[in-house]
Structure formats: structure tokens, C-alpha cells
Design a protein around this motif. Structure first.
Motif, PDB file in Angstrom:
ATOM      1  N   THR A  18      20.981 -12.368  41.678  1.00  0.00           N
ATOM      2  CA  THR A  18      20.067 -13.356  42.232  1.00  0.00           C
ATOM      3  C   THR A  18      20.647 -14.739  41.955  1.00  0.00           C
ATOM      4  O   THR A  18      21.677 -14.879  41.302  1.00  0.00           O
ATOM      5  CB  THR A  18      18.667 -13.271  41.572  1.00  0.00           C
ATOM      6  OG1 THR A  18      18.795 -13.572  40.175  1.00  0.00           O
ATOM      7  CG2 THR A  18      18.046 -11.890  41.756  1.00  0.00           C
ATOM      8  N   ALA A  19      19.951 -15.750  42.463  1.00  0.00           N
ATOM      9  CA  ALA A  19      20.284 -17.137  42.128  1.00  0.00           C
ATOM     10  C   ALA A  19      18.986 -17.868  41.838  1.00  0.00           C
ATOM     11  O   ALA A  19      17.904 -17.443  42.250  1.00  0.00           O
ATOM     12  CB  ALA A  19      21.039 -17.814  43.268  1.00  0.00           C
ATOM     13  N   ALA A  21      16.751 -21.420  42.089  1.00  0.00           N
ATOM     14  CA  ALA A  21      16.608 -22.590  42.958  1.00  0.00           C
ATOM     15  C   ALA A  21      16.615 -23.865  42.130  1.00  0.00           C
ATOM     16  O   ALA A  21      15.874 -23.985  41.152  1.00  0.00           O
ATOM     17  CB  ALA A  21      15.317 -22.496  43.755  1.00  0.00           C
ATOM     18  N   GLY A 205      21.489 -26.873  49.915  1.00  0.00           N
ATOM     19  CA  GLY A 205      20.929 -25.590  50.328  1.00  0.00           C
ATOM     20  C   GLY A 205      20.119 -25.626  51.603  1.00  0.00           C
ATOM     21  O   GLY A 205      20.003 -24.617  52.309  1.00  0.00           O
ATOM     22  N   ARG A 213      21.913 -17.659  52.314  1.00  0.00           N
ATOM     23  CA  ARG A 213      21.472 -17.893  50.938  1.00  0.00           C
ATOM     24  C   ARG A 213      21.302 -16.564  50.200  1.00  0.00           C
ATOM     25  O   ARG A 213      21.762 -16.388  49.075  1.00  0.00           O
ATOM     26  CB  ARG A 213      20.120 -18.619  50.920  1.00  0.00           C
ATOM     27  CG  ARG A 213      20.134 -20.064  51.277  1.00  0.00           C
ATOM     28  CD  ARG A 213      18.736 -20.620  51.027  1.00  0.00           C
ATOM     29  NE  ARG A 213      18.458 -21.795  51.822  1.00  0.00           N
ATOM     30  CZ  ARG A 213      17.273 -22.379  51.907  1.00  0.00           C
ATOM     31  NH1 ARG A 213      16.250 -21.885  51.226  1.00  0.00           N
ATOM     32  NH2 ARG A 213      17.088 -23.444  52.650  1.00  0.00           N
ATOM     33  N   LYS A 214      20.599 -15.655  50.835  1.00  0.00           N
ATOM     34  CA  LYS A 214      20.326 -14.364  50.199  1.00  0.00           C
ATOM     35  C   LYS A 214      21.618 -13.592  49.974  1.00  0.00           C
ATOM     36  O   LYS A 214      21.814 -12.971  48.928  1.00  0.00           O
ATOM     37  CB  LYS A 214      19.355 -13.550  51.057  1.00  0.00           C
ATOM     38  CG  LYS A 214      18.798 -12.312  50.358  1.00  0.00           C
ATOM     39  CD  LYS A 214      17.713 -11.656  51.183  1.00  0.00           C
ATOM     40  CE  LYS A 214      16.471 -12.505  51.247  1.00  0.00           C
ATOM     41  NZ  LYS A 214      15.748 -12.560  49.947  1.00  0.00           N
ATOM     42  N   SER A 217      23.681 -15.093  47.142  1.00  0.00           N
ATOM     43  CA  SER A 217      22.995 -14.859  45.873  1.00  0.00           C
ATOM     44  C   SER A 217      23.213 -13.435  45.384  1.00  0.00           C
ATOM     45  O   SER A 217      23.380 -13.192  44.188  1.00  0.00           O
ATOM     46  CB  SER A 217      21.496 -15.132  46.025  1.00  0.00           C
ATOM     47  OG  SER A 217      21.251 -16.476  46.393  1.00  0.00           O
ATOM     48  N   ILE A 225      21.358 -22.568  43.800  1.00  0.00           N
ATOM     49  CA  ILE A 225      21.467 -23.257  45.083  1.00  0.00           C
ATOM     50  C   ILE A 225      20.452 -24.391  45.079  1.00  0.00           C
ATOM     51  O   ILE A 225      19.257 -24.172  44.842  1.00  0.00           O
ATOM     52  CB  ILE A 225      21.238 -22.305  46.270  1.00  0.00           C
ATOM     53  CG1 ILE A 225      22.319 -21.217  46.289  1.00  0.00           C
ATOM     54  CG2 ILE A 225      21.237 -23.092  47.589  1.00  0.00           C
ATOM     55  CD1 ILE A 225      22.217 -20.232  47.447  1.00  0.00           C
ATOM     56  N   LEU A 274      16.463 -16.658  47.421  1.00  0.00           N
ATOM     57  CA  LEU A 274      17.617 -16.464  46.542  1.00  0.00           C
ATOM     58  C   LEU A 274      17.504 -15.180  45.729  1.00  0.00           C
ATOM     59  O   LEU A 274      18.281 -14.961  44.802  1.00  0.00           O
ATOM     60  CB  LEU A 274      17.748 -17.657  45.589  1.00  0.00           C
ATOM     61  CG  LEU A 274      17.715 -19.049  46.239  1.00  0.00           C
ATOM     62  CD1 LEU A 274      17.945 -20.128  45.203  1.00  0.00           C
ATOM     63  CD2 LEU A 274      18.724 -19.151  47.365  1.00  0.00           C
TER      64      LEU A 274
END
Length: 275
Positions: A18-19, A21, A205, A213-214, A217, A225, A274
Motif C-alpha cells: 500500500t501507500a 496519502a 498525485g 495510483r493503485k 502502490s 503519494i 492507495l
């Protein structure tokens, strides 16, 4: 929940795909909205203060304000200086209660960028705090052009500075009103190959499509991001709606509090993109 550093929330992202935010804070209402969104999703979030925000409100005010929110939050909250322009400014942020800074040495020579970023890292790490550096230059919509991060410089920069996170330029751009950039995945993977254990960061972002984005991540070491423009648009839209719905309203608190929920919804979408 304990206030977190950038390192605290990014290292787990390397293994859980994951990432986090990094949400740009301009004032109390959007900060409240972001924390509420993070709690609803059950994810950490980075509250970021950029140059525009701190030119309007002093760091000495923003730090305690954001710490007040973070100390009561149900999820880890990082209080982060975005695009710090000098060693002095980064230290003022830390002294004001920030747990993380991003030193922007992207306009410096590689040697000077390493020296200054490394000095900030040394000081921050001795106090249990985190630092994000930048290599390459992330441009702006209708402004300065980007300069991609050179993979040949990455290992030296990371090794000699000790940064906790590295912001890279791989096609991303700041201040885009809608998605439209093409992320150079080949360059991104070349950077990741050089520093396989380093959390990476993408600025700009709002210009990156939700699917991209997904994907980055889940499939790369991009662990943070930054998202700002789309949330500012959401706030502006909500504010206009509030003002037009009752032209007799004059109480700023009653006006501004009605922007919190629409921004919270937008922030939830940003955070979940994310995951």
C-alpha cells in the motif's frame, strides 16, 4: 494513537503493498477533514504543510494545531513539512512540533543536495524524527518542466544522506487539475532496483489517475503519494455551494464547518486509492 514519524508509517508499506496519502493542509477545516477521513478508512495519513500554507500561517501556529489533532486521532498521524527550503526552516518545523520534513534540494547540485540533506538527516535522526529528500525535479502544470531522477545518482544519494524517504521525478507534475501525466514505470523500476529497500514518494498525485495510483502502490516501492490540488478543488466547490445556498449567512464558523464533510469524502477517496 501516538503521533508518528514518516518512517513509522512508510516502512510497513514496503511489505503490505500500500501507500500512505500525503494530504496538503491549508487550514483547520481541511486538517479536520483529513483526520476524520483517515479514521473512517482506518489508515495512517500524512498532514503536509507546503510553502503556500506556511507563508500564510506561521509554523509555530501550524505545528501545535496539527499536533492537537494528531494526539486525539485513532490512527497514526504524521505532521510533515513539505518542500522545506533551507536547513533553518526544517529545524524551525521540528521545533514547532513537526515529526517529519521534506528538504527540497532539487535545484541544487548533487553534491550540495547530498550535503544539506545529510545534515538535516543527521540532526533529525538524533531526535527520533524523519526526513524526505528529493532527487530529480518534479515540474508544475503550465510551469517549470520536470527533470527525471537519474538512477545512477540514487544509490549515492540515499547511502550518503540516510533519508527515510526519497521523492522522485518519473513523469509526475505538481498542481494538475485533473489526471493526465504518464508515469514512466521503466524509470521508476530502474530507481527501485538500485535502492530496493528505500520508500519512494511521488509528488503531484492529483495528476496521476486512480488506476495508476493503485497500481504503483501495490506493485512498487512507492510508499507515499502527495495529493493536494483535487482536495483544494473540493474545498472551493463546497465553499461556493455553502455561500450560494444561503446568501444571508455571515458567520465564518458556520460557513466553513460545512466544507468539512465534502472535503472528508474527497480525502477518503484519495486515501483508499492507495490501498
Amino acid at each position: 494513537m501516538t503521533i508518528a514519524t514518516l518512517k513509522d508509517v512508510l516502512i510497513p508499506c514496503l511489505s503490505n503493498n500500500t501507500a500512505v496519502a500525503g494530504l496538503v493542509v491549508l487550514g483547520w477545516e481541511d486538517a479536520v477533514a483529513y483526520v476524520r477521513a483517515a479514521e473512517l478508512v482506518g489508515r495512517p495519513v500524512v498532514l503536509q504543510v507546503g510553502p503556500g500554507s506556511r507563508n500564510y500561517t506561521p509554523l509555530s501556529v501550524l505545528g501545535p494545531m496539527l499536533r492537537n489533532l494528531a494526539e486525539k486521532a485513532l490512527v497514526p498521524i504524521v505532521i510533515h513539512l513539505d518542500h522545506g527550503n533551507s536547513i533553518c526552516e526544517c529545524k524551525v518545523a521540528f521545533e514547532s512540533g513537526f515529526t517529519s520534513v521534506m528538504f527540497d534540494g532539487s535545484n541544487l547540485s548533487l553534491e550540495e543536495n547530498i550535503d544539506k540533506t545529510g545534515e538535516i538527516c543527521s540532526w533529525a535522526h538524533s531526535h527520533g524524527l524523519s526526513v524526505e529528500g528529493e532527487l530529480g525535479f518534479v515540474g508544475y502544470q503550465d510551469g517549470y518542466e520536470s527533470q527525471g531522477t537519474d538512477p545512477l545518482e540514487v544509490n549515492c544519494f540515499v547511502r550518503e544522506t540516510g533519508v527515510d524517504a526519497l521523492a522522485i521525478s518519473v513523469g509526475n507534475r505538481h498542481l494538475m487539475l485533473s489526471p493526465g501525466v504518464d508515469i514512466d514505470l521503466e524509470l521508476l523500476m530502474a530507481i527501485q532496483t538500485v535502492v530496493p529497500d528505500q520508500p519512494l514518494v511521488l509528488h503531484g498525485g492529483s495528476g496521476i489517475g486512480l488506476a495508476t495510483r493503485k497500481s504503483v502502490s501495490r506493485n512498487t516501492n512507492v510508499c507515499k503519494i502527495n495529493i493536494g490540488t483535487e482536495l483544494r478543488v473540493s474545498f472551493g466547490t463546497a465553499l461556493r455551494d455553502v455561500l450560494s445556498s444561503d446568501i444571508t449567512q455571515f458567520d465564518r464558523i458556520k460557513i466553513l464547518e460545512k466544507t468539512i464533510m465534502p472535503v472528508c469524502v474527497s480525502a477518503q477517496n484519495a486515501i483508499t486509492s492507495l490501498m
